[in-house]
Design a protein around this motif. Structure first.
Motif, short mmCIF file in Angstrom:
data_model
loop_
_atom_site.label_atom_id
_atom_site.label_comp_id
_atom_site.label_asym_id
_atom_site.label_seq_id
_atom_site.Cartn_x
_atom_site.Cartn_y
_atom_site.Cartn_z
N THR A 129 -1.23 -5.82 5.68
CA THR A 129 -0.96 -7.00 4.85
C THR A 129 0.51 -7.40 4.96
N GLY A 171 -4.59 -7.22 1.23
CA GLY A 171 -3.85 -7.39 -0.02
C GLY A 171 -3.70 -8.84 -0.47
N ILE A 172 -3.90 -9.79 0.44
CA ILE A 172 -3.74 -11.19 0.03
C ILE A 172 -5.06 -11.96 0.08
N PRO A 221 4.53 -13.42 0.34
CA PRO A 221 3.07 -13.48 0.47
C PRO A 221 2.46 -13.88 -0.86
N VAL A 222 1.37 -14.63 -0.81
CA VAL A 222 0.70 -15.03 -2.05
C VAL A 222 -0.80 -14.77 -1.97
N GLY A 223 -1.23 -13.82 -2.77
CA GLY A 223 -2.66 -13.61 -3.01
C GLY A 223 -2.88 -14.13 -4.42
N CYS A 277 6.59 -5.07 1.85
CA CYS A 277 6.17 -4.62 0.51
C CYS A 277 5.05 -3.60 0.49
N ILE A 294 -7.36 -13.23 -1.75
CA ILE A 294 -7.76 -13.65 -3.10
C ILE A 294 -8.27 -15.08 -3.02
N PHE A 305 5.42 -2.83 -3.54
CA PHE A 305 6.21 -3.55 -4.55
C PHE A 305 5.53 -3.58 -5.92
N LYS A 306 4.24 -3.26 -5.96
CA LYS A 306 3.53 -3.35 -7.24
C LYS A 306 4.11 -2.39 -8.28
N GLY A 336 -0.22 -13.92 -6.40
CA GLY A 336 1.11 -14.48 -6.65
C GLY A 336 1.98 -13.69 -7.62
N THR A 337 1.79 -12.38 -7.72
CA THR A 337 2.61 -11.64 -8.70
C THR A 337 4.06 -11.53 -8.25
N LEU A 338 4.29 -11.41 -6.96
CA LEU A 338 5.68 -11.40 -6.49
C LEU A 338 6.23 -12.83 -6.50
N SER A 368 -6.81 -4.76 -4.88
CA SER A 368 -7.15 -4.53 -3.47
C SER A 368 -6.66 -3.15 -3.04
N GLU A 391 2.35 -1.83 6.25
CA GLU A 391 0.89 -1.96 6.24
C GLU A 391 0.46 -3.31 6.82
C1 LIG Z 1 1.19 -5.21 0.51
C2 LIG Z 1 0.85 -6.39 -0.32
N1 LIG Z 1 1.41 -7.57 -0.05
C3 LIG Z 1 1.13 -8.67 -0.77
C4 LIG Z 1 0.25 -8.63 -1.82
C5 LIG Z 1 -0.03 -9.89 -2.58
O1 LIG Z 1 0.35 -9.80 -3.91
P1 LIG Z 1 -0.21 -10.86 -4.94
O2 LIG Z 1 -1.71 -10.77 -4.90
O3 LIG Z 1 0.32 -10.46 -6.24
O4 LIG Z 1 0.27 -12.18 -4.48
C6 LIG Z 1 -0.37 -7.42 -2.15
C7 LIG Z 1 -1.31 -7.36 -3.28
O5 LIG Z 1 -2.00 -6.40 -3.47
C8 LIG Z 1 -0.06 -6.29 -1.39
O6 LIG Z 1 -0.63 -5.12 -1.67
#
Ligand SMILES: Cc1ncc(COP(=O)(O)O)c(C=O)c1O
Ligand SMILES: [Zn+2]
Length: 364
Positions: A330, A282-283, A219-221, A356, A285, A94-95, A223-225, A119, A328
């Protein structure tokens, strides 16, 4: 267009190369989109830029940068679950929504060198769009990042520097380079243009379903989504095309949950945590830079957080794969968290879950 500091309110033109305000606050965009209407969606444009009337996108430069991102299907998984297939993207996550807008903006203002920490997925997206734009790019990733992601970053022509230590340390090293060398920080967390792209996640769902699902699990790492989705939902609400906020369920890793802890304690700042390794890379953070903004919205909309339990992620991944969805690790955490939520609070009906990130990226 101007940036406006999230802390002190100072404005600066968005052409600035400064990654944040002198006071340390991150930039927001001084931009309010016009009222949302499906009639103003450019149905001749088969990418997420069909919503550009509601995005801070100026001019036609995006046409040279777009790789056809967005327009991902919503697939019914079972009676209660809808999957938004955001791994059907140019770089398989999704990025790309955010990176397409951010790099189009970088190109428009003449940036010729960008750096970014990630990540893996955001770096992969920035590298791909920088490649398309002819912008030199260096991506910093933490050790242990999936080799598939590193290979893709390098294939796009970017330098990929693997930094030992945690994801948060990797960000520090990259920011050190921004401070010392003055290069442009094309970062998905800092740069508010990124959120103009992630907003389209919601615009698309609304155009596809002509309604919003009752539940939306995110999902929130960093939080861009999460942030893009909430900004877009607030926009739909303000435009009168939906009349209530769907119930947002936010998920964090059991091994790295600064926002979940703060949310449960009703606090305004992310909790101090010492992340332990998680397969949901990916999360992971520990220090989300927009954490206070995420928590403000969390309290405002009464958003519930749930853990992705570490020992349930592979099981969730297998259950998805059995039905043809190969995501994946994550991303499997999203479904694991959904199942955990249902156990704790009862079935979340009509729930949209983002798929995503693609499975082959994290296979190692
Ligand atoms: C597959 C996937 N899901 C969720 C996230 C979390 O996104 P964010 O860190 O913007 O909340 C990421 C971030 O790299 C990701 O790669
Ligand atoms: Zn400031």
């Amino acid at each position: 267009m101007d940036y406006i500091c999230s802390k002190c309110g100072k404005k600066a033109p968005t052409t600035t190369r400064q990654a944040k305000c002198d006071c340390g606050g991150l930039w927001n965009l001084d931009y309010v989109p016009p009222k949302f209407s499906l009639e103003d969606v450019d149905s001749d444009e088969w990418s997420m830029f069909r919503y550009r009337k509601f995005m801070a996108v100026e001019g036609d430069g995006w046409k040279d940068i777009s790789l056809g991102e967005g327009m991902t299907p919503v697939v019914r998984f079972d009676e209660n679950v809808l999957l938004k297939m955001d791994y059907f993207m140019p770089t398989l996550s999704f990025k790309d929504r955010g990176a397409a807008v951010l790099i189009a903006y970088c190109k428009a203002i003449g940036v010729d060198y960008v750096v970014q920490d990630s990540s893996g997925n955001a770096g992969n997206s920035v590298a791909a769009y920088a490649g398309k734009a002819g912008i030199k790019c260096e991506i910093f990733v933490p050790e242990g990042t999936s080799p598939g992601k590193i290979d893709m970053i390098r294939a796009h022509g970017a330098t990929c520097t693997v930094v030992s230590g945690s994801r948060d340390h990797c960000a520090d090293v990259c920011r050190g380079k921004v401070d010392s060398d003055g290069c442009y920080y094309a970062n998905h967390v800092y740069n508010p243009y990124f959120y103009e792209g992630t907003k389209t996640y919601i615009y698309e769902v609304f155009e596809q379903l002509k309604r919003m699902p009752k539940h939306i699990l995110i999902p929130v790492g960093n939080g861009t989504l999460f942030l893009g989705a909430i900004y877009a939902l607030e926009h739909l609400l303000a435009s009168g095309v939906i009349d209530e906020m769907p119930k947002i369920i936010a998920l964090q890793s059991q091994n790295c949950d600064p926002l979940l802890q703060a949310a449960e304690r009703g606090e305004d700042k992310p909790a101090k945590v010492t992340p332990t390794p998680t397969i949901a890379e990916g999360i992971a953070i520990g220090l989300p830079m927009r954490g206070e903004e995420i928590l403000r919205l969390t309290h405002k909309y009464n958003i519930k957080y749930v853990h992705a339990l570490e020992d349930k992620i592979m099981e969730a991944r297998a259950a998805l794969a059995k039905k043809g969805i190969y995501c994946e690790h994550t991303t499997a955490a999203n479904y694991a968290a959904y199942l955990h939520y249902c156990q704790l609070y009862g079935t979340a009906e009509d729930c949209l879950i983002t798929m995503c990130g693609a499975g082959l990226k994290s296979d190692h």
